[in-house]
Design an enzyme around this catalytic site. Structure first.
Site, PDB file in Angstrom:
ATOM      1  N   ASP A  10       0.883  -1.174   0.000  1.00  8.47           N
ATOM      2  CA  ASP A  10       0.000   0.000   0.000  1.00  8.47           C
ATOM      3  C   ASP A  10       0.917   1.219   0.000  1.00  8.47           C
ATOM      4  OD1 ASP A  10      -3.214   0.385   0.751  1.00  8.47           O
ATOM      5  OD2 ASP A  10      -2.000   2.150   1.169  1.00  8.47           O
ATOM      6  N   ASP A  24       4.252   3.292  -3.965  1.00 10.30           N
ATOM      7  CA  ASP A  24       3.354   4.220  -4.652  1.00 10.30           C
ATOM      8  C   ASP A  24       3.209   3.725  -6.085  1.00 10.30           C
ATOM      9  OD1 ASP A  24       2.014   6.171  -5.966  1.00 10.30           O
ATOM     10  OD2 ASP A  24       3.364   7.811  -5.412  1.00 10.30           O
ATOM     11  N   ASP A  82      -7.610  -3.606  -5.531  1.00 16.13           N
ATOM     12  CA  ASP A  82      -8.827  -3.026  -4.924  1.00 16.13           C
ATOM     13  C   ASP A  82      -8.553  -1.526  -4.868  1.00 16.13           C
ATOM     14  OD1 ASP A  82     -11.121  -2.551  -3.531  1.00 16.13           O
ATOM     15  OD2 ASP A  82     -10.519  -3.617  -1.711  1.00 16.13           O
ATOM     16  N   CYS A 142     -15.286   0.083  -5.027  1.00 18.49           N
ATOM     17  CA  CYS A 142     -16.586   0.203  -4.359  1.00 18.49           C
ATOM     18  C   CYS A 142     -17.252   1.463  -4.911  1.00 18.49           C
ATOM     19  CB  CYS A 142     -16.480   0.182  -2.844  1.00 18.49           C
ATOM     20  SG  CYS A 142     -15.263   1.289  -2.172  1.00 18.49           S
TER      21      CYS A 142
HETATM   22  C1  LIG Z   1     -10.137   0.632  -1.475  1.00 17.14           C
HETATM   23  S1  LIG Z   1      -8.743   0.713  -0.475  1.00 17.14           S
HETATM   24  C2  LIG Z   1      -8.281  -0.985  -0.359  1.00 17.14           C
HETATM   25  C3  LIG Z   1      -9.138  -1.783   0.598  1.00 17.14           C
HETATM   26  C4  LIG Z   1      -8.570  -3.138   0.959  1.00 17.14           C
HETATM   27  N1  LIG Z   1      -8.202  -3.898  -0.186  1.00 17.14           N
HETATM   28  C5  LIG Z   1      -9.526  -3.945   1.818  1.00 17.14           C
HETATM   29  O1  LIG Z   1     -10.179  -4.880   1.331  1.00 17.14           O
HETATM   30  O2  LIG Z   1      -9.625  -3.651   3.031  1.00 17.14           O
HETATM   31  C6  LIG Z   1      -7.547   1.402  -1.555  1.00 17.14           C
HETATM   32  C7  LIG Z   1      -6.151   1.513  -0.991  1.00 17.14           C
HETATM   33  O3  LIG Z   1      -5.317   2.024  -2.040  1.00 17.14           O
HETATM   34  C8  LIG Z   1      -4.264   2.739  -1.437  1.00 17.14           C
HETATM   35  N2  LIG Z   1      -3.659   3.628  -2.429  1.00 17.14           N
HETATM   36  C9  LIG Z   1      -4.062   4.861  -2.812  1.00 17.14           C
HETATM   37  N3  LIG Z   1      -3.214   5.391  -3.704  1.00 17.14           N
HETATM   38  C10 LIG Z   1      -2.250   4.469  -3.897  1.00 17.14           C
HETATM   39  C11 LIG Z   1      -1.064   4.447  -4.687  1.00 17.14           C
HETATM   40  N4  LIG Z   1      -0.727   5.485  -5.436  1.00 17.14           N
HETATM   41  N5  LIG Z   1      -0.283   3.342  -4.647  1.00 17.14           N
HETATM   42  C12 LIG Z   1      -0.624   2.302  -3.867  1.00 17.14           C
HETATM   43  N6  LIG Z   1      -1.719   2.261  -3.081  1.00 17.14           N
HETATM   44  C13 LIG Z   1      -2.520   3.338  -3.095  1.00 17.14           C
HETATM   45  C14 LIG Z   1      -4.925   3.485  -0.306  1.00 17.14           C
HETATM   46  O4  LIG Z   1      -3.958   3.818   0.689  1.00 17.14           O
HETATM   47  C15 LIG Z   1      -5.978   2.476   0.172  1.00 17.14           C
HETATM   48  O5  LIG Z   1      -5.516   1.791   1.312  1.00 17.14           O
END
Ligand SMILES: C[S@@+](CC[C@H](N)C(=O)[O-])C[C@H]1O[C@@H](n2cnc3c(N)ncnc32)[C@H](O)[C@@H]1O
Length: 389
Positions: free
Chosen positions: A243, A270, A291, A344
């Site tokens: 993440d 990232d 996700d 979502c």
């Molecule tokens: C929808 S949530 C994931 C939920 C998780 N899979 C669950 O089931 O509990 C999306 C995630 O993407 C991460 N995210 C946002 N931008 C990102 C990036 N540039 N690179 C990697 N992760 C990122 C956020 O920190 C967040 O935790």
């Protein structure tokens, strides 16, 4: 001032002071901290009134007086009479157990009646298959709290719920629907017996189809909801989690510990940037769960304040983030591997349009999956597609 008048005044103060930057439940917590004289009952009532206001979405937003909007929302959301309606709208209190369509026909303002487009004005942006009217009206019905119960514990959990007199419904062999607000942590003290997981989120797992010993990567893992679902289905899978936020991966580690499961590798990445060579200890993945960060619009039934404050231009920002992340992770799939793209969101720009873009840019093929219309059964609405290399 009567107790009921003071509740309305307090709810109005909350609404006037709230700008949508914090989640509403945090803002309410702060408000109650600053007003310690309010007891549990006061807090419950004021919260209920504030949420009723936001459940109206964009309906007469900014033009209907706040207290009228609170009372209209309360009438539409509740199915049983209550003291506030009895005090301020006795005629509605008499009619509160009518069906939602009947009640929608009763509420009006300046000669206008309720339309779904006034509640949810982004209908043109919805993914294919969403019934815009049913989706908008679902804002007046509180979604359930869902828990996914681990196989060996289903009888024990049922016994605890029966003992506590909680109404429950097994939706599948491992998924329980409970009234929203159920204090599940106190009811089921064993954290390794269950996970809080929405029915639609549980449903995304049907696309994973992992085989033992395969290498999987949950690339936007957050606190690990999908990762735990994967490992509960296939404990022998080797899992990498990542993440962009290291703090959320700490939460994931704690959750894994409580559930008694393990990941292989953990990275802070990232993914708007290409993944540097040598990041992982092996050459590629059999499965990637993406996700993606998204508008969260499929979950606004739980956080209606987000509908109220949402600006349509933000959809395009999410889409471009999703496209960048997807094109950066797809090259790490092994031939024959599967990318599970999940949001979502209810917006086509974040769902089918991103999947089409991924297929065009990376050559992956959309094998199965699509919309999960949770609004039809008291759950979140999600999108999940299985793309194969
Ligand atoms: C929808 S949530 C994931 C939920 C998780 N899979 C669950 O089931 O509990 C999306 C995630 O993407 C991460 N995210 C946002 N931008 C990102 C990036 N540039 N690179 C990697 N992760 C990122 C956020 O920190 C967040 O935790």
């Amino acid at each position: 001032m009567t107790r009921w008048e003071s509740y309305l005044v307090s709810a109005t103060r909350v609404i006037d002071g709230y700008d949508g930057t914090l989640p509403l439940h945090h803002f309410l917590k702060q408000f109650f901290k600053q007003n310690p004289q309010m007891g549990g009952r006061d807090r419950r009532w004021i919260s209920q009134l504030v949420y009723a206001f936001y459940r109206m979405g964009h309906l007469w937003k900014g033009i209907m007086p706040v207290q009228d909007r609170i009372l209209s929302g309360l009438f539409l959301c509740e199915t049983q009479g209550n003291e506030i309606l009895a005090a301020f709208r006795p005629e509605w209190n008499e009619q509160v157990s009518l069906t939602l369509p009947e009640k929608l026909a009763i509420v009006s303002f300046n000669g206008e009646t309720v339309t779904p487009a006034a509640i949810f004005p982004f209908a043109d942006e919805l993914s294919a298959g969403i019934d815009a009217a049913a989706f908008a009206n679902a804002y007046f019905v509180q979604p359930y709290l869902f828990i996914r119960v681990r196989k060996q514990q289903q009888q024990a959990v049922t016994a605890l719920l029966q003992e506590a007199g909680i109404t429950y419904e097994w939706r599948t062999d491992d998924l329980l629907a409970l009234p929203n607000g159920t204090k599940i942590e106190t009811l089921i003290p064993r954290k390794d017996w269950y996970e809080i997981q929405d029915a639609s989120s549980r449903e995304t797992g049907r696309l994973f189809k992992p085989a033992a010993k395969q290498q999987w990567w949950d690339c936007c893992a957050a606190s690990g909801g999908k990762s735990l679902l994967l490992l509960d289905t296939a404990p022998a899978v080797r899992l990498t989690v990542s993440d962009v936020r290291s703090s959320i991966l700490e939460n994931l580690a704690n959750r894994f510990y409580a559930a008694g499961v393990q990941f292989d590798e953990r990275k802070v990445l990232d993914l708007t940037q290409p993944v540097p060579k040598g990041t992982f200890s092996h050459s590629g993945f059999d499965g990637i769960i993406l996700d993606a960060p998204c508008s969260g619009s499929g979950t606004w039934g739980r956080t209606p304040e987000n509908l109220y404050f949402f600006e349509q231009r933000r959809i395009a920002t999410f889409q471009s983030l999703q496209q960048r992340i997807a094109t950066n992770v797809a090259p790490l799939l092994k031939p024959g591997g599967a990318l599970i793209y999940i949001t979502c969101s209810v917006f086509k720009q974040e769902n089918e349009e991103v999947v089409k873009y991924i297929c065009e840019q990376t050559g992956l093929q959309w094998q199965e999956g699509g919309l999960i219309a949770g609004y039809e059964n008291g759950a979140d609405t999600m999108f999940a597609a299985r793309l194969v290399k």
